[in-house]
Scaffold this motif. Structure first.
Motif, PDB file in Angstrom:
ATOM      1  N   VAL B  17       0.855  -1.183   0.000  1.00 18.05           N
ATOM      2  CA  VAL B  17       0.000   0.000   0.000  1.00 18.05           C
ATOM      3  C   VAL B  17       0.896   1.240   0.000  1.00 18.05           C
ATOM      4  CG1 VAL B  17      -1.669   1.303   1.350  1.00 18.05           C
ATOM      5  CG2 VAL B  17      -1.898  -1.164   1.141  1.00 18.05           C
ATOM      6  N   ARG B  18       0.533   2.241  -0.759  1.00 15.47           N
ATOM      7  CA  ARG B  18       1.344   3.437  -0.992  1.00 15.47           C
ATOM      8  C   ARG B  18       2.721   3.020  -1.532  1.00 15.47           C
ATOM      9  NH1 ARG B  18       2.463   5.317   3.359  1.00 15.47           N
ATOM     10  NH2 ARG B  18       0.900   4.925   4.926  1.00 15.47           N
ATOM     11  N   GLY B  19       2.711   1.958  -2.333  1.00 14.81           N
ATOM     12  CA  GLY B  19       3.971   1.503  -2.884  1.00 14.81           C
ATOM     13  C   GLY B  19       3.779   1.003  -4.297  1.00 14.81           C
ATOM     14  N   VAL B  60       4.427   7.480  -3.172  1.00 13.24           N
ATOM     15  CA  VAL B  60       3.033   7.555  -3.618  1.00 13.24           C
ATOM     16  C   VAL B  60       2.244   8.338  -2.576  1.00 13.24           C
ATOM     17  CG1 VAL B  60       0.984   6.204  -4.164  1.00 13.24           C
ATOM     18  CG2 VAL B  60       3.253   5.312  -4.743  1.00 13.24           C
TER      19      VAL B  60
END
Ligand SMILES: Cc1cc2nc3c(=O)[nH]c(=O)nc-3n(C[C@H](O)[C@H](O)[C@H](O)COP(=O)(O)OP(=O)(O)OC[C@H]3O[C@@H](n4cnc5c(N)ncnc54)[C@H](O)[C@@H]3O)c2cc1C
Ligand code: HEM
Ligand code: SF4
Ligand code: FES
Lengths: 825, 113
Positions: B17-19, B60
């Motif tokens: 996540v956020r990657g 991100v």
């Protein structure tokens, strides 16, 4: 339970058979009866042995706020009054489209003219070992609730797998019923499909405060137990004891009947705008259908579907066009609302309001002057207003500035002009809730000479605590002073009205523990920050909470995430540590081997006295590190905001001018300070005499050895603007030189702003300040040094070794490879 | 036999996540898959419109990624540079089915061309 229509044999009307006595099936029948009560003879088959009830109210039943009778929608009288035959408790098992009949498990066969499938959804059961053990249940119907209530009566521990709407409502009910509840959720945030990270964090805090254990990022490996459930095992090895396991990880449209009958089925039973399936005699409605590529898991779309379906059944076609949905969590005392699309993206503007003291987070997403999504936490009163604006696609440009304050505010006087709204406030209107400052007090503080936000904060304290009223104070400044307003302190980034120092002070003062917490308590105006503030917050938290804070890898720049320097062609350079610039044959051989084995195109001796291996591919990094680790080398942090090198000269051991063991001291300094994270990169050097071959006077911390001891220099810098160090002091022993160095590093770590090198930091705060803390105050120096060593005890883990052993291994490799030639062959 | 329109890349959970994770395309630019805080998945060529930085290595945030080389912000949904910067990275249609990430085959072939 069976109600037969009066005289089916003599009833010559068309026969409508409904499969599914749930929310959509019965609603469709109600809509039909409202249009033409006499047109069809109706039979409803239901798998559940009971009348139609409001499924969404199962949560309050579980929580003890309602009983089953309260949630019945249509009782037995309704079926009888409308001449509907209900066959409950005997599911339909087959549809014969050629013969136009349905068959039940009990063996009954019923002919139809029109058939309506409303079978809803099946709970998804994750395929792990132990999933079939007694004590593992889903949360879908009244039988599930009865099973949970029986388990709760026996007491003990429950695990709810799934932290979505359903799971959290189950967890809430079970904990009210006295069970000790753990929620196991795969994703990092709760209800990630409905909530953003900020709201998910608030929700987690609130549930934990009520005694639930919430494990996010937790992947279930299996359910353990011999003859019944005894616990849940996670992939990381954790075992959570439980006598009840509720699986609430999602639902799948119930399509088996339709598929077996040969109807067109995608994710759900495919229907047109009139709810007609690929067979014109068969309709479908509710969660089991797929309309225009969409499937739904909420009731609101069912109402729209049922209207269009009934219109079609009486030949007055209107057509269903899909639904926009909103969600509310039914956990008493916790208000959560979400609607539409909150993923942001192009042309989207986020309007965020946070009020930490009242635990409120509101976010409205606007695109092209239309609301496209909303997430509300803590105060959901305006949810329906936003949702209405969203559904109607109303132009909100006129409301833009006041939108986030809600309907009452935006509809009030001077709605189009926030300045006018603030001007219209009375003098005793409270501006700053945290410090109880009124409009009159702010204005008088400005009249007395405050010309900037900063001075207002400093004088009357308005907006000095949580900052949520910053906008109001700025408006008051503009109203009172016009163009005379002085711009405020430089903020950290555009996500916040606070500067770096304010943020750091508040992190410590309010004992904050995570990035979402800082963003909430300090009223960030964006949902998850930006590439400027996220790495800074990550560092500030890491510095404030050594050993406690869990580093957020996704808030680090690529070099710190990959533990190597990204080069302009996307490959990486790798620099192993060479303590004090010393090396030996084993290390050199290992480096040479790595260069050959991974075809590194270049090796360079750096200015920091070590070797840089260039051109390593991302996926080879873990293997390269493993090879270097095997020869005893660790990461040089040449990529990090951290200690880089300790450059030394050969000193008294070899040099005819040498006064002290500069090499040995350099090695010891590097051993002490490697691995620490800092606001920016940090370089040390030790020269053995004032000839200064190690160029110590352009380093962040430089030592020049003299006959009588050690001169300590600070704040030097190479680079574009060369800055020579300031002399901090002179000490007599190597021991003291080490102590001062540790204290200086810690002061820099605690006080400098993220991405501020020592040189600009010292110019900003003044050398006198640094001398006062490190030279003049031995107690302070010792305390700083002790804090540094504590922090070091947690950070001297070689990041390469952890990753070479497999930590995050997958993230270095591509997820898939694609070769067009092969694929085409 | 006709090739499918979508390429199955793997499970959504494999992307942090956020990657980001990448898909290696023989003879072409990699494709970067991103997963935002809200769990949405996007695919872009792994090449910044500025000086070809690897977007998969960036930070991100919201619906954008900050390029690791010079911090341009690139929209994940359109590939356009945001703010003052001008430029565009080709996007690759992506969809999620049953927890699997699928990317458009035709666009992937174009990336390899
Ligand atoms: C605990 C809980 C809380 C919820 N909370 C909310 C909420 O707050 N807001 C919201 O919008 N939605 C909520 N929902 C979702 C909502 O209940 C569903 O969207 C809705 O019930 C779907 O209606 P349906 O008629 O399609 O399916 P259902 O209501 O499930 O009806 C389908 C019926 O068909 C029966 N059936 C299935 N197969 C056969 C067969 N072969 N033969 C005969 N009968 C069969 C089933 O037994 C079932 O009774 C919640 C759901 C649950 C379980
Ligand atoms: C993205 C930008 C930069 C990269 C990738 C980079 C990379 C490096 C690397 C890998 C080294 C070798 C260091 C070591 O052995 O650990 C180095 C040395 C050095 N860099 Fe940079 N650098 C960057 C920016 C800068 C800047 C902005 C400055 C000036 C402020 C600077 C000044 C120096 C100096 C003076 C050295 C020699 C260090 C010494 O002798 O100890 N670099 N750099
Ligand atoms: S700094 Fe002094 S001691 Fe060190 S190598 Fe140079 S001349 Fe020798
Ligand atoms: S290459 Fe991406 S910002 Fe320069």
């Amino acid at each position: 339970m069976e109600h037969r229509p009066l005289k089916p044999e003599t009833d010559t009307r068309e026969h409508l058979v409904v499969i599914g006595n749930g929310m959509a099936g019965c609603r469709a029948v109600e809509e039909l009866l409202a249009r033409d009560p006499a047109r069809y003879r109706i039979t409803i088959f239901g798998a559940e042995p009971r009348v139609n009830y409001n499924r969404i109210m199962l949560s309050p039943v579980l929580a003890g706020e309602k009983c089953f009778d309260d949630i019945v929608i249509n009782d037995a009288g309704w079926y009888a009054d409308n001449g509907i035959a209900l066959v409950a408790g005997d599911p339909v098992v087959a549809i014969d489209r050629a013969a136009k009949t349905v068959a039940t498990r009990g063996g009954a066969v019923e002919a139809y003219d029109r058939l309506l499938i409303a079978t809803g959804s099946d709970p998804f059961i994750i395929p792990v070992p132990g999933k079939d053990l007694p004590g593992v249940i889903a949360f879908r119907d009244m039988d599930d609730v009865s099973a949970m209530l029986a388990a709760a009566d026996a007491g003990g521990d429950a695990v709810v797998i799934g932290g979505g709407l359903l799971g959290l409502e189950a967890a809430h009910g079970l904990s009210l019923r006295g069970m000790k509840v753990t929620v196991v959720h795969l994703m990092p945030t709760l209800m990630e499909r409905q909530l953003d990270e900020a709201a998910g964090w608030l929700l987690k805090q609130a549930l934990e405060a009520r005694g639930q254990t919430i494990l996010t990022g937790a992947d279930t490996a299996g359910i353990v137990g011999d003859s019944k459930v005894e616990g849940v095992k996670l992939k990381d090895g954790t075992l959570i004891p439980a006598s009840l396991v509720v699986m609430a990880v999602g639902i799948r449209p119930s399509v088996a009947l339709a598929r077996d009958a040969g109807l067109a089925v995608g994710r759900g039973i495919q229907v047109d705008d009139h709810m007609v399936t690929s067979d014109p005699e068969i309709l479908a409605v509710g969660e089991c259908v797929e309309h225009d590529g969409q499937v739904y898991g909420l009731v609101a779309p069912l109402w729209d579907m049922c209207r269009s379906l009934a219109d079609g059944l009486v030949e007055q076609h209107t057509g269903y066009r899909g639904s926009v949905t909103s969600t509310k969590l039914k956990v008493s005392g916790i208000d959560v609302f979400s609607a539409g699309d909150f993923s942001g993206g192009d042309g989207c503007e986020d309007i965020v309001l946070r009020d930490a003291s009242r635990g409120i987070y509101k976010r409205v997403i606007v695109r092209n002057d239309r609301i496209v999504g909303a997430v509300l936490y803590g105060d959901t009163a305006d949810g329906s207003w936003y949702f209405d604006l969203l559904k109607k696609q109303e132009d909100v440009s006129g409301l833009r500035d006041l939108l986030i304050f809600g309907q009452a505010f935006a509809a009030g006087g001077g709605a189009a002009d926030p300045k006018a709204a603030v001007a219209a406030l009375s003098d005793d209107a409270e501006i700053c809730g945290c410090n109880g400052v009124t409009k009159g007090q702010v204005v008088s503080c400005i009249a007395k000479g405050a010309r900037s936000l900063d001075t207002v904060r400093g004088t009357c304290k308005a907006s000095a605590s949580c900052g949520s009223c910053t906008g109001l104070v700025e408006t008051l400044l503009a109203l009172t002073l016009g163009d005379d307003v002085q711009s405020g302190p430089k903020t950290m980034c555009k996500c916040t009205s606070f500067g770096h120092d304010d943020v750091r002070r508040e992190i410590v003062a309010q004992a904050m523990h995570s990035i979402p917490e800082v963003m909430q308590k300090l009223h960030w105006t964006t949902p998850d920050g930006c590439s400027s503030c996220r790495p800074a917050l990550n560092y500030y938290l890491l510095c404030a909470l050594p050993g406690d804070y869990v580093d957020d890898q996704q808030s680090r720049f690529v070099n710190e995430r990959m533990h190597a320097n990204i080069q302009k062609d996307g490959t990486y350079s790798v620099v192993p540590r060479m303590w004090g610039g010393l090396t030996n044959p084993t290390e050199l051989r290992a480096i040479a081997d790595v260069v050959e084995k991974y075809n590194a195109p270049m090796v360079k001796v750096t200015g920091g006295q070590r070797l840089d291996i260039f051109g390593i591919r991302k996926e080879d990094l873990p293997a390269v590190w493993a090879d270097l680790n095997a020869a005893g080398m660790v990461s040089g942090h040449a990529y990090g905001k951290s200690l880089r090198t300790v450059k030394t000269c050969v000193g008294s051991e070899w040099c005819r001018f040498g006064t002290q063991d500069s090499t040995g001291l350099g090695v010891r300094l590097e051993r002490m300070s490697w691995g620490s994270w800092m606001p920016h990169k940090f370089k040390i050097a030790v020269s053995g005499c004032p000839r200064n071959c190690a160029e110590a006077t352009i380093k962040d911390f430089g030592i020049v050895c003299v006959d009588s001891g050690y001169e300590l220099h600070v704040g030097g810098n190479g680079g574009i603007h060369v800055r020579v160090t300031d002399l901090l002091c002179k000490v007599a022993s190597e021991q003291e030189a080490m102590e001062y160095c540790a204290a200086f590093i810690q002061l820099y770590r605690e006080e400098a702003r993220y991405l501020e090198r020592t040189a600009p930091w010292i110019e900003r705060v003044g050398l006198a300040h640094i001398m006062a803390r490190i030279v003049d105050d031995p107690a302070d120096r010792e305390a700083l040094r002790a804090r540094f060593l504590t922090s070091q005890s947690f950070s001297q883990d070689d990041p390469w070794a952890q990753r070479a052993e497999g930590a995050e291994a997958a993230h270095h490799a591509p997820m898939a490879r694609f070769t067009p030639q092969e694929e085409l062959a | 036999m006709s090739a499918p329109d979508w390429l199955d890349i793997g499970w959504v959970d494999q992307i942090p996540v956020r990657g980001s994770r990448t898909v290696q395309v023989a003879g072409g630019d990699d494709i970067a898959l991103f997963r935002t805080a809200e769990g949405k998945v996007f695919a872009l060529l792994d090449r910044c419109p500025h000086k070809h930085g690897r977007l998969s290595q960036g930070i991100v945030h919201g619906g954008a990624v900050a390029c690791p080389l010079h911090n341009w912000r690139i929209s994940l949904s359109t590939g356009e540079a945001l703010g003052e910067d001008k430029g565009c990275t080709p996007t690759v249609p992506v969809k999620i089915d049953g927890g699997r990430v699928l990317i458009c085959r035709a666009s992937t072939l174009k990336a390899a061309a």
